[in-house]
Design a protein around this motif. Structure first.
Motif, PDB file in Angstrom:
ATOM      1  N   ALA A 198       0.937  -1.225   0.288  1.00  0.00           N
ATOM      2  CA  ALA A 198       0.151  -0.169   0.029  1.00  0.00           C
ATOM      3  C   ALA A 198       0.786   0.878  -0.105  1.00  0.00           C
ATOM      4  CB  ALA A 198      -1.192  -0.112   1.048  1.00  0.00           C
ATOM      5  N   LEU A 199       2.061   0.850   0.525  1.00  0.00           N
ATOM      6  CA  LEU A 199       2.594   2.341   1.021  1.00  0.00           C
ATOM      7  C   LEU A 199       4.157   2.337   0.363  1.00  0.00           C
ATOM      8  CD1 LEU A 199       2.742   2.944   4.692  1.00  0.00           C
ATOM      9  CD2 LEU A 199       0.999   3.744   3.218  1.00  0.00           C
ATOM     10  N   TRP A 200       3.959   1.792  -0.771  1.00  0.00           N
ATOM     11  CA  TRP A 200       5.594   1.349  -1.693  1.00  0.00           C
ATOM     12  C   TRP A 200       5.437   0.424  -2.511  1.00  0.00           C
ATOM     13  CZ3 TRP A 200      10.237   3.305   0.879  1.00  0.00           C
ATOM     14  CH2 TRP A 200      10.171   3.707   2.043  1.00  0.00           C
ATOM     15  N   GLN A 201       6.382   0.762  -3.918  1.00  0.00           N
ATOM     16  CA  GLN A 201       6.665   0.239  -4.633  1.00  0.00           C
ATOM     17  C   GLN A 201       7.886   0.071  -5.518  1.00  0.00           C
ATOM     18  OE1 GLN A 201       5.753   4.061  -7.451  1.00  0.00           O
ATOM     19  NE2 GLN A 201       4.145   3.143  -8.493  1.00  0.00           N
ATOM     20  N   HIS A 202       7.945  -0.531  -6.133  1.00  0.00           N
ATOM     21  CA  HIS A 202       9.307  -1.739  -5.976  1.00  0.00           C
ATOM     22  C   HIS A 202       9.863  -1.875  -6.965  1.00  0.00           C
ATOM     23  CE1 HIS A 202       6.432  -5.000  -4.725  1.00  0.00           C
ATOM     24  NE2 HIS A 202       7.068  -6.104  -5.858  1.00  0.00           N
ATOM     25  N   GLN A 203      11.082  -2.645  -8.045  1.00  0.00           N
ATOM     26  CA  GLN A 203      11.465  -2.728  -9.191  1.00  0.00           C
ATOM     27  C   GLN A 203      12.553  -3.611  -8.862  1.00  0.00           C
ATOM     28  OE1 GLN A 203      12.365   0.124 -11.732  1.00  0.00           O
ATOM     29  NE2 GLN A 203      14.359   1.339 -10.588  1.00  0.00           N
ATOM     30  N   VAL A 204      12.631  -3.978 -10.297  1.00  0.00           N
ATOM     31  CA  VAL A 204      13.762  -4.763 -11.276  1.00  0.00           C
ATOM     32  C   VAL A 204      14.902  -3.737 -12.226  1.00  0.00           C
ATOM     33  CG1 VAL A 204      15.254  -6.950 -11.051  1.00  0.00           C
ATOM     34  CG2 VAL A 204      13.569  -6.916  -9.507  1.00  0.00           C
ATOM     35  N   PRO A 205      15.359  -3.104 -11.975  1.00  0.00           N
ATOM     36  CA  PRO A 205      16.104  -2.516 -12.551  1.00  0.00           C
ATOM     37  C   PRO A 205      16.952  -2.871 -14.003  1.00  0.00           C
ATOM     38  CG  PRO A 205      17.611  -1.739 -11.186  1.00  0.00           C
ATOM     39  CD  PRO A 205      16.196  -2.778 -10.396  1.00  0.00           C
ATOM     40  N   ARG A 206      17.162  -2.442 -14.632  1.00  0.00           N
ATOM     41  CA  ARG A 206      18.232  -2.631 -15.914  1.00  0.00           C
ATOM     42  C   ARG A 206      19.513  -2.742 -15.091  1.00  0.00           C
ATOM     43  NH1 ARG A 206      13.561  -1.859 -19.518  1.00  0.00           N
ATOM     44  NH2 ARG A 206      13.446  -3.506 -21.411  1.00  0.00           N
ATOM     45  N   GLN A 207      20.325  -3.780 -16.003  1.00  0.00           N
ATOM     46  CA  GLN A 207      21.620  -3.525 -15.202  1.00  0.00           C
ATOM     47  C   GLN A 207      22.138  -4.369 -16.242  1.00  0.00           C
ATOM     48  OE1 GLN A 207      21.317  -5.301 -10.886  1.00  0.00           O
ATOM     49  NE2 GLN A 207      22.568  -4.103 -11.401  1.00  0.00           N
ATOM     50  N   LYS A 208      22.483  -3.467 -18.093  1.00  0.00           N
ATOM     51  CA  LYS A 208      22.801  -3.909 -18.857  1.00  0.00           C
ATOM     52  C   LYS A 208      24.596  -4.521 -19.239  1.00  0.00           C
ATOM     53  CE  LYS A 208      20.240  -1.070 -21.116  1.00  0.00           C
ATOM     54  NZ  LYS A 208      20.114   0.702 -22.365  1.00  0.00           N
ATOM     55  N   ARG A 209      25.151  -4.201 -17.814  1.00  0.00           N
ATOM     56  CA  ARG A 209      26.528  -4.471 -17.797  1.00  0.00           C
ATOM     57  C   ARG A 209      26.612  -6.495 -16.933  1.00  0.00           C
ATOM     58  NH1 ARG A 209      30.814  -0.464 -15.253  1.00  0.00           N
ATOM     59  NH2 ARG A 209      30.577   0.854 -17.303  1.00  0.00           N
ATOM     60  N   ILE A 210      25.545  -7.318 -16.563  1.00  0.00           N
ATOM     61  CA  ILE A 210      24.927  -8.219 -15.906  1.00  0.00           C
ATOM     62  C   ILE A 210      24.582  -9.159 -17.553  1.00  0.00           C
ATOM     63  CG2 ILE A 210      23.606  -9.896 -14.793  1.00  0.00           C
ATOM     64  CD1 ILE A 210      23.300  -7.714 -12.183  1.00  0.00           C
ATOM     65  N   SER A 211      25.631 -10.265 -17.365  1.00  0.00           N
ATOM     66  CA  SER A 211      25.350 -11.648 -18.859  1.00  0.00           C
ATOM     67  C   SER A 211      24.677 -12.509 -17.521  1.00  0.00           C
ATOM     68  CB  SER A 211      26.216 -11.661 -19.637  1.00  0.00           C
ATOM     69  OG  SER A 211      27.794 -11.880 -18.698  1.00  0.00           O
ATOM     70  N   ALA A 212      24.464 -12.673 -16.514  1.00  0.00           N
ATOM     71  CA  ALA A 212      24.082 -13.885 -16.622  1.00  0.00           C
ATOM     72  C   ALA A 212      22.613 -13.639 -15.974  1.00  0.00           C
ATOM     73  CB  ALA A 212      24.951 -14.917 -14.891  1.00  0.00           C
ATOM     74  N   PRO A 213      21.887 -15.202 -15.826  1.00  0.00           N
ATOM     75  CA  PRO A 213      20.647 -15.167 -16.158  1.00  0.00           C
ATOM     76  C   PRO A 213      20.318 -14.955 -13.691  1.00  0.00           C
ATOM     77  CG  PRO A 213      20.857 -17.049 -16.648  1.00  0.00           C
ATOM     78  CD  PRO A 213      22.553 -16.242 -16.268  1.00  0.00           C
ATOM     79  N   ARG A 214      19.040 -14.993 -13.802  1.00  0.00           N
ATOM     80  CA  ARG A 214      18.571 -14.606 -12.404  1.00  0.00           C
ATOM     81  C   ARG A 214      16.742 -15.054 -12.380  1.00  0.00           C
ATOM     82  NH1 ARG A 214      15.187 -10.734  -9.341  1.00  0.00           N
ATOM     83  NH2 ARG A 214      15.571 -10.980  -7.601  1.00  0.00           N
ATOM     84  N   ILE A 215      16.961 -16.092 -11.799  1.00  0.00           N
ATOM     85  CA  ILE A 215      15.387 -16.209 -11.470  1.00  0.00           C
ATOM     86  C   ILE A 215      15.202 -15.548 -10.236  1.00  0.00           C
ATOM     87  CG2 ILE A 215      13.454 -19.186 -10.545  1.00  0.00           C
ATOM     88  CD1 ILE A 215      15.636 -20.338 -12.669  1.00  0.00           C
ATOM     89  N   ASN A 216      13.631 -15.754  -9.756  1.00  0.00           N
ATOM     90  CA  ASN A 216      13.310 -15.089  -9.072  1.00  0.00           C
ATOM     91  C   ASN A 216      11.502 -15.688  -8.550  1.00  0.00           C
ATOM     92  OD1 ASN A 216      10.577 -12.681  -8.069  1.00  0.00           O
ATOM     93  ND2 ASN A 216      12.594 -12.915  -6.923  1.00  0.00           N
ATOM     94  N   LEU A 217      11.070 -16.320  -7.938  1.00  0.00           N
ATOM     95  CA  LEU A 217      10.359 -16.805  -7.274  1.00  0.00           C
ATOM     96  C   LEU A 217       9.751 -15.505  -6.689  1.00  0.00           C
ATOM     97  CD1 LEU A 217      12.369 -20.344  -6.726  1.00  0.00           C
ATOM     98  CD2 LEU A 217      10.509 -19.274  -9.227  1.00  0.00           C
ATOM     99  N   THR A 218       8.392 -15.239  -6.469  1.00  0.00           N
ATOM    100  CA  THR A 218       7.841 -14.852  -5.695  1.00  0.00           C
ATOM    101  C   THR A 218       6.392 -15.665  -4.941  1.00  0.00           C
ATOM    102  OG1 THR A 218       5.895 -13.423  -7.265  1.00  0.00           O
ATOM    103  CG2 THR A 218       8.754 -12.632  -6.489  1.00  0.00           C
ATOM    104  N   PHE A 219       6.586 -16.306  -4.016  1.00  0.00           N
ATOM    105  CA  PHE A 219       4.927 -17.205  -3.037  1.00  0.00           C
ATOM    106  C   PHE A 219       4.642 -15.973  -2.725  1.00  0.00           C
ATOM    107  CE2 PHE A 219       8.777 -19.475  -3.951  1.00  0.00           C
ATOM    108  CZ  PHE A 219       8.155 -21.516  -4.234  1.00  0.00           C
ATOM    109  N   ARG A 220       3.288 -16.294  -2.857  1.00  0.00           N
ATOM    110  CA  ARG A 220       1.822 -15.457  -2.424  1.00  0.00           C
ATOM    111  C   ARG A 220       0.879 -16.417  -2.130  1.00  0.00           C
ATOM    112  NH1 ARG A 220       2.246 -11.227  -6.739  1.00  0.00           N
ATOM    113  NH2 ARG A 220       3.951 -12.753  -7.077  1.00  0.00           N
ATOM    114  N   TYR A 221      -0.399 -16.229  -1.354  1.00  0.00           N
ATOM    115  CA  TYR A 221      -2.267 -16.586  -1.435  1.00  0.00           C
ATOM    116  C   TYR A 221      -2.652 -15.956  -2.131  1.00  0.00           C
ATOM    117  CZ  TYR A 221      -5.525 -19.279   0.547  1.00  0.00           C
ATOM    118  OH  TYR A 221      -6.477 -20.174   0.487  1.00  0.00           O
ATOM    119  N   VAL A 222      -3.400 -16.248  -2.473  1.00  0.00           N
ATOM    120  CA  VAL A 222      -4.509 -16.060  -3.249  1.00  0.00           C
ATOM    121  C   VAL A 222      -5.390 -15.779  -3.383  1.00  0.00           C
ATOM    122  CG1 VAL A 222      -5.324 -15.306  -5.889  1.00  0.00           C
ATOM    123  CG2 VAL A 222      -2.927 -15.782  -6.214  1.00  0.00           C
ATOM    124  N   TYR A 223      -6.124 -15.365  -2.368  1.00  0.00           N
ATOM    125  CA  TYR A 223      -7.304 -15.251  -2.485  1.00  0.00           C
ATOM    126  C   TYR A 223      -8.645 -15.364  -3.395  1.00  0.00           C
ATOM    127  CZ  TYR A 223      -6.240 -14.375   2.278  1.00  0.00           C
ATOM    128  OH  TYR A 223      -6.017 -13.573   3.275  1.00  0.00           O
TER     129      TYR A 223
END
Length: 188
Positions: free
Chosen positions: A162-187
């Motif tokens: 409610a109070l904050w926004q978030h981001q994963v910005p571009r970092q063009k010098r990074i060549s390796a991959p990343r996986i992000n898992l966002t676990f949650r409860y959906v009603y």
């Protein structure tokens, strides 16, 4: 407020185990690239995604309803570890594959109605280290940056969305991959 509603655990899982999880998930998950309508144009989302969970955990984001695929054994194992460690129910996971530093996620809040008014979201990083930025919605000059390394966990809860926004910005010098898992409860 962020200190109460945002928790960062730099090494929730070991580097070796996290790398093993990364390799398995990169190959096993059914990744696809979505497109969405922005300013009247169809644009490709700058990352690959996959959505898994309980059958009834339909989730709407970016204006599109997503029906979860069945849990994989590894995703189910990680889900159960989180539930046991934090005593919080989870019924779905949105998986993001950032292929390199050109892939990103813009400023947003996970504030969809299906998540409830104060959702708890567990964000597990596997692979390359990337920045996680967050800023106040009412004053964009108040912002912070965390480096998310392999095996790190961010927990967003309470009033964070409610109070904050978030981001994963571009970092063009990074060549390796990343996986992000966002676990949650959906009603539903």
């Amino acid at each position: 407020m962020a200190d109460q509603d945002l928790q960062f655990i730099p090494q929730w899982q070991s580097d070796d185990l996290s790398q093993c999880w990364f390799q398995n998930l990169e190959q096993q998950l059914q990744w696809h690239q979505e497109s969405l309508m922005m300013y009247g144009k169809q644009v490709q989302v700058p990352r690959l995604v996959a959505y898994y969970g309980d059958e009834h955990a339909r989730y709407r984001y970016s204006g599109v309803w997503h029906q979860p695929m069945n849990w994989t054994p590894l995703l189910l194992t990680i889900k159960q570890r989180l539930e046991q460690s934090f005593q919080t129910p989870i019924n779905s996971v949105l998986c993001n594959l950032y292929r390199n530093g050109h892939d990103a996620m813009g400023w947003h809040s996970d504030n969809e109605a299906e998540l409830g008014s104060e959702p708890t979201i567990f964000s597990l990083s596997l692979g390359a280290t990337r920045f996680f930025d967050y800023r106040r919605k009412d004053d964009h000059t108040i912002k912070h940056r965390i480096e998310l390394n392999n095996g790190s966990l961010v927990i967003m809860r309470g009033k964070f969305q409610a109070l904050w926004q978030h981001q994963v910005p571009r970092q063009k010098r990074i060549s390796a991959p990343r996986i992000n898992l966002t676990f949650r409860y959906v009603y539903t």
